[in-house]
Design a protein around this motif. Structure first.
Motif, short mmCIF file in Angstrom:
data_model
loop_
_atom_site.label_atom_id
_atom_site.label_comp_id
_atom_site.label_asym_id
_atom_site.label_seq_id
_atom_site.Cartn_x
_atom_site.Cartn_y
_atom_site.Cartn_z
N UNK A 177 44.62 48.48 0.52
CA UNK A 177 45.20 48.51 1.74
C UNK A 177 46.62 48.14 1.66
N UNK A 178 47.70 49.26 1.85
CA UNK A 178 49.13 48.24 2.03
C UNK A 178 49.43 48.32 3.52
N UNK A 179 49.87 47.65 3.89
CA UNK A 179 51.16 47.15 5.17
C UNK A 179 52.08 47.68 4.82
N UNK A 180 52.40 49.04 5.74
CA UNK A 180 54.21 49.39 5.94
C UNK A 180 54.61 49.12 6.94
N UNK A 181 55.73 47.97 7.01
CA UNK A 181 55.48 48.11 8.37
C UNK A 181 57.29 49.16 8.95
N UNK A 182 56.67 49.10 10.16
CA UNK A 182 57.39 50.77 11.42
C UNK A 182 58.71 49.48 11.81
N UNK A 183 59.49 49.62 10.77
CA UNK A 183 61.23 49.05 11.30
C UNK A 183 61.33 47.31 11.38
N UNK A 184 61.74 46.91 12.37
CA UNK A 184 62.11 45.20 13.03
C UNK A 184 61.75 45.81 14.16
N UNK A 185 59.88 44.95 14.58
CA UNK A 185 60.02 44.73 15.90
C UNK A 185 59.24 45.96 16.01
N UNK A 186 58.64 47.43 15.20
CA UNK A 186 57.98 48.50 15.16
C UNK A 186 58.60 49.54 15.85
N UNK A 187 60.02 49.18 15.68
CA UNK A 187 60.48 49.99 16.49
C UNK A 187 60.67 51.63 15.87
N UNK A 188 59.57 52.02 15.21
CA UNK A 188 59.40 53.81 14.54
C UNK A 188 57.77 53.51 14.54
N UNK A 189 56.83 52.98 15.34
CA UNK A 189 55.52 52.77 15.24
C UNK A 189 55.26 54.20 15.93
N UNK A 190 56.26 54.67 16.95
CA UNK A 190 55.33 55.62 17.71
C UNK A 190 55.95 57.03 16.25
N UNK A 191 57.42 57.31 15.92
CA UNK A 191 57.26 58.27 14.75
C UNK A 191 55.94 57.96 13.62
N UNK A 192 55.69 57.23 13.08
CA UNK A 192 55.00 57.00 12.44
C UNK A 192 53.72 57.65 12.42
N UNK A 193 53.06 57.46 13.86
CA UNK A 193 51.81 57.97 14.24
C UNK A 193 52.33 58.71 14.93
#
Length: 342
Positions: free
Chosen positions: A1-17
């Motif tokens: 299982x890998x962790x890939x962070x969605x940018x500083x502060x998670x700013x890209x998490x909505x785009x990832x999803x």
């Protein structure tokens, strides 16, 4: 299982999803064509000449691992800090170069996102290992097993009560590619973990304690406050003004929603603003974050309203901690930590 962070502060998490991906940056380097680290370090040095010595090597290790070690079928997670949840999915592709998909993050793997885990239900050991600052790292078997044990489907509500008695997992398996990490990197990780654990402490408060914390911060900022008793707020949990009576401006009306993992929508913002008058100032606190529509509703509202997330509340708490009264400090006891300035 890998962790890939969605940018500083998670700013890209909505785009990832939304776009079903995980993605990394360094767009000026171009597509990775081979696993030659020396060549990639040289390309990074040409593209980013102003970073400290050794950083190019760490970046190269991260990019090469992302491109050549992650594979279709692997499990992957990323963190959504506003809603305090980890998203879990499965990689469905190998490495791709797609510069138009996520801004400034052209290195991509496609993902099928399926589950989520509330940070608040994880053991302290798991939260500590997941707080590592690395953009990309492999989780220990214990941490991965705990996440799988506690995961719920993406469309299911997240549990609010923290789980107890879970065994602490071992730390993340990875360290930086090139051995010793710089003092700046270590300091950044300590600060990031400290921020996360302060947010954990705030999140553990019950609803009435959360109200008292917000009111205490406002008092530390120079306002006098009135906290509504349970069941009698009529849409307003806290009222604040310079004199405490509302005879002096600003008159601040505060709503507090302490629902971890539940983002407030435009509907809740409209309901809160419905009874407000011109000249009023409004503050809406949601520890579960806000939807995009809620931010849009706040931006176009005729009565000024500020949306406060758990992360912003943590920043205000730390900024004004020295001015807090004893009762408010007792809600989230903090200890000052010193780090060498040079």
């Amino acid at each position: 299982m890998w962790m890939v962070r969605a940018g500083r502060g998670g700013e890209n998490v909505d785009e990832f999803l939304k776009k079903s991906v995980v993605a990394l940056g360094w767009p000026h380097v171009g597509k990775l064509e081979s696993p030659n680290k020396a060549e990639l370090v040289a390309r990074l040095a040409d593209s980013y000449p102003d970073v400290k010595e050794g950083t190019h090597g760490n970046w190269a290790g991260t990019l090469l691992r992302f491109a050549y070690e992650l594979a279709a079928g692997d499990s992957v997670i990323t963190y959504d800090p506003e809603r305090r949840r980890y998203l879990l999915g499965t990689l469905t592709s190998g490495y791709e170069w797609q510069p138009q998909l996520v801004e400034d993050k052209p290195n991509v793997h496609h993902v099928k996102w399926t589950h989520q885990v509330a940070r608040d239900v994880l053991s302290t050991g798991a939260r500590n290992s997941l707080g590592a600052i690395q953009t990309l790292f492999k989780l220990s078997e214990d941490a991965a097993a705990e996440l799988r044990r506690l995961q719920v489907p993406l469309d299911a509500p997240l549990p609010e009560a923290p789980a107890r008695g879970l065994p602490p997992p071992s730390p993340a398996e990875d360290e930086e590619e090139d051995g010793a990490r710089t003092e700046a990197e270590l300091r950044a990780e300590v600060e990031q973990k400290a921020d996360a654990f302060v947010e954990d402490a705030i999140s553990r408060l019950d609803w009435e304690q959360m109200q008292e914390l917000v009111a205490g911060i406002l008092r530390a900022m120079g306002y006098r406050t009135t906290v509504s008793p349970r069941g009698a707020d009529r849409g307003v949990d806290i009222f604040a003004s310079p004199d405490g009576l509302g005879l002096q401006d600003p008159r601040i009306f505060v709503e507090v929603k302490h629902r971890t993992g539940t983002a407030m929508s435009s509907k809740e913002i409209r309901a809160f603003l419905g009874g407000r008058k011109p000249g009023d100032k409004c503050l809406y606190v949601s520890t579960g974050g806000f939807t995009k529509d809620a931010h849009y509703e706040a931006d176009r509202a005729l009565v000024p309203v500020t949306l406060l997330t758990l992360s912003t509340l943590r920043k205000l708490l730390i900024d004004h901690y020295d001015a807090l009264d004893g009762e408010t400090r007792a809600l989230v006891p903090l200890k000052r930590f010193y780090w060498p300035a040079v």
